[in-house]
Design a protein around this motif. Structure first.
Motif, PDB file in Angstrom:
ATOM      1  N   UNK A  30       9.122 -23.614   2.041  1.00 35.86           N
ATOM      2  CA  UNK A  30      10.407 -23.206   2.329  1.00 35.86           C
ATOM      3  C   UNK A  30      10.950 -22.135   1.176  1.00 35.86           C
ATOM      4  N   UNK A  31       9.692 -21.298   0.660  1.00 35.78           N
ATOM      5  CA  UNK A  31      10.257 -20.455  -0.548  1.00 35.78           C
ATOM      6  C   UNK A  31      10.285 -18.956   0.383  1.00 35.78           C
ATOM      7  N   UNK A  32      11.311 -18.397   0.116  1.00 37.05           N
ATOM      8  CA  UNK A  32      11.721 -16.823   0.800  1.00 37.05           C
ATOM      9  C   UNK A  32      10.801 -15.993   0.111  1.00 37.05           C
ATOM     10  N   UNK A  33      10.374 -15.110   0.729  1.00 37.22           N
ATOM     11  CA  UNK A  33       9.672 -14.034   0.064  1.00 37.22           C
ATOM     12  C   UNK A  33       9.705 -12.652   0.925  1.00 37.22           C
ATOM     13  N   UNK A  34       9.613 -11.564   0.271  1.00 39.30           N
ATOM     14  CA  UNK A  34       9.623 -10.346   0.959  1.00 39.30           C
ATOM     15  C   UNK A  34       8.047  -9.621   0.653  1.00 39.30           C
ATOM     16  N   UNK A  35       7.729  -9.074   1.701  1.00 38.87           N
ATOM     17  CA  UNK A  35       6.507  -8.388   1.713  1.00 38.87           C
ATOM     18  C   UNK A  35       6.538  -6.573   1.651  1.00 38.87           C
ATOM     19  N   UNK A  36       5.800  -5.830   0.868  1.00 43.09           N
ATOM     20  CA  UNK A  36       5.997  -4.442   0.827  1.00 43.09           C
ATOM     21  C   UNK A  36       4.552  -4.024   0.534  1.00 43.09           C
ATOM     22  N   UNK A  37       4.357  -2.830   1.050  1.00 39.56           N
ATOM     23  CA  UNK A  37       3.347  -2.110   0.754  1.00 39.56           C
ATOM     24  C   UNK A  37       3.547  -0.905  -0.269  1.00 39.56           C
ATOM     25  N   UNK A  38       2.705  -0.997  -1.338  1.00 43.61           N
ATOM     26  CA  UNK A  38       2.798   0.127  -2.361  1.00 43.61           C
ATOM     27  C   UNK A  38       1.745   0.316  -3.147  1.00 43.61           C
ATOM     28  N   UNK A  39       1.227   1.446  -3.604  1.00 51.22           N
ATOM     29  CA  UNK A  39       0.285   1.743  -4.074  1.00 51.22           C
ATOM     30  C   UNK A  39       0.060   2.371  -5.621  1.00 51.22           C
ATOM     31  N   UNK A  40      -0.580   1.579  -6.360  1.00 55.74           N
ATOM     32  CA  UNK A  40      -0.377   2.125  -8.008  1.00 55.74           C
ATOM     33  C   UNK A  40      -1.054   3.620  -8.019  1.00 55.74           C
ATOM     34  N   UNK A  41      -1.778   3.882  -7.056  1.00 53.43           N
ATOM     35  CA  UNK A  41      -2.679   5.189  -7.161  1.00 53.43           C
ATOM     36  C   UNK A  41      -1.725   6.166  -6.101  1.00 53.43           C
ATOM     37  N   UNK A  42      -1.574   5.763  -5.055  1.00 55.71           N
ATOM     38  CA  UNK A  42      -1.092   6.886  -3.806  1.00 55.71           C
ATOM     39  C   UNK A  42       0.632   6.816  -3.925  1.00 55.71           C
ATOM     40  N   UNK A  43       1.318   5.679  -4.682  1.00 60.36           N
ATOM     41  CA  UNK A  43       2.826   5.864  -4.663  1.00 60.36           C
ATOM     42  C   UNK A  43       3.114   5.316  -5.918  1.00 60.36           C
ATOM     43  N   UNK A  44       2.630   5.825  -7.092  1.00 60.43           N
ATOM     44  CA  UNK A  44       2.881   5.209  -8.505  1.00 60.43           C
ATOM     45  C   UNK A  44       4.269   5.075  -8.772  1.00 60.43           C
TER      46      UNK A  44
END
Ligand code: RP5
Length: 168
Positions: A30-44
């Motif tokens: 029951x822990x709330x979370x968010x999910x995101x795509x981001x890249x250390x190389x492509x979108x630093x």
């Protein structure tokens, strides 16, 4: 402020089939979370902004999964004081060994709690995030105790079944 306590971030949407195991584990408690795509190389720049603002947004733990030369967890850890859990994803020709070493071999001073490669690691990342939150949440602590009890009784049931099959 984010209503989520945990952020699951990944280097590409191709990591999603692995990283959903972390979300499922969090949901189980029951822990709330968010999910995101981001890249250390492509979108630093996006990564640096996300990590710098994460604590102020109300997040308490960050789970970061990436494959190949996986620098996402480490770069996030460089920009925040929140605990960061790294999940090596087996997305390359090296089956995740490259991601494991890239994630785990952090220099002293910037820890990343690195879990196993792949889905088992992503699931454990979710459980570890719950355990971190549970240090200040007795309700979560109780849920974790029940979870561990069930793990044990499941194994015992499997053993009983095996012993019964071997007798017959
Ligand atoms: C990493 O490169 C990602 O985390 C992913 O595991 C891998 C491949 O990414 P895609 O080429 O599928 O977007 O940065």
């Amino acid at each position: 402020m984010s209503s989520a306590l945990v952020a699951i971030v990944m280097g590409s949407d191709s990591d999603l089939p692995v990283m959903t195991a972390a979300e499922e584990a969090l949901k189980e408690f029951g822990v709330s979370c968010e999910i995101q795509v981001m890249s250390a190389h492509r979108s630093p720049e996006v990564v640096s902004q996300f990590a710098s603002q994460a604590s102020d947004r109300g997040l308490r733990v960050i789970i970061a999964g990436a494959g190949g030369a996986a620098h996402l967890a480490g770069v996030i850890a460089a920009h925040t004081t929140l605990p960061v859990i790294g999940v090596p994803v087996e997305s390359s020709a090296l089956n995740g060994l490259d991601a494991l070493l890239s994630t785990v071999q952090m220099p002293a001073g910037i820890p990343v709690a690195t879990v196993a490669i792949g889905k088992a690691g992503a699931k454990n990342a979710g459980i570890l995030a719950v355990q971190i939150l549970a240090t200040a949440d007795p309700g979560l602590c109780q849920k974790l105790a029940a979870f561990k009890k069930k793990l044990s009784s499941d194994v015992q049931a499997k053993n009983q079944k095996l012993q019964a099959e071997r007798k017959s």
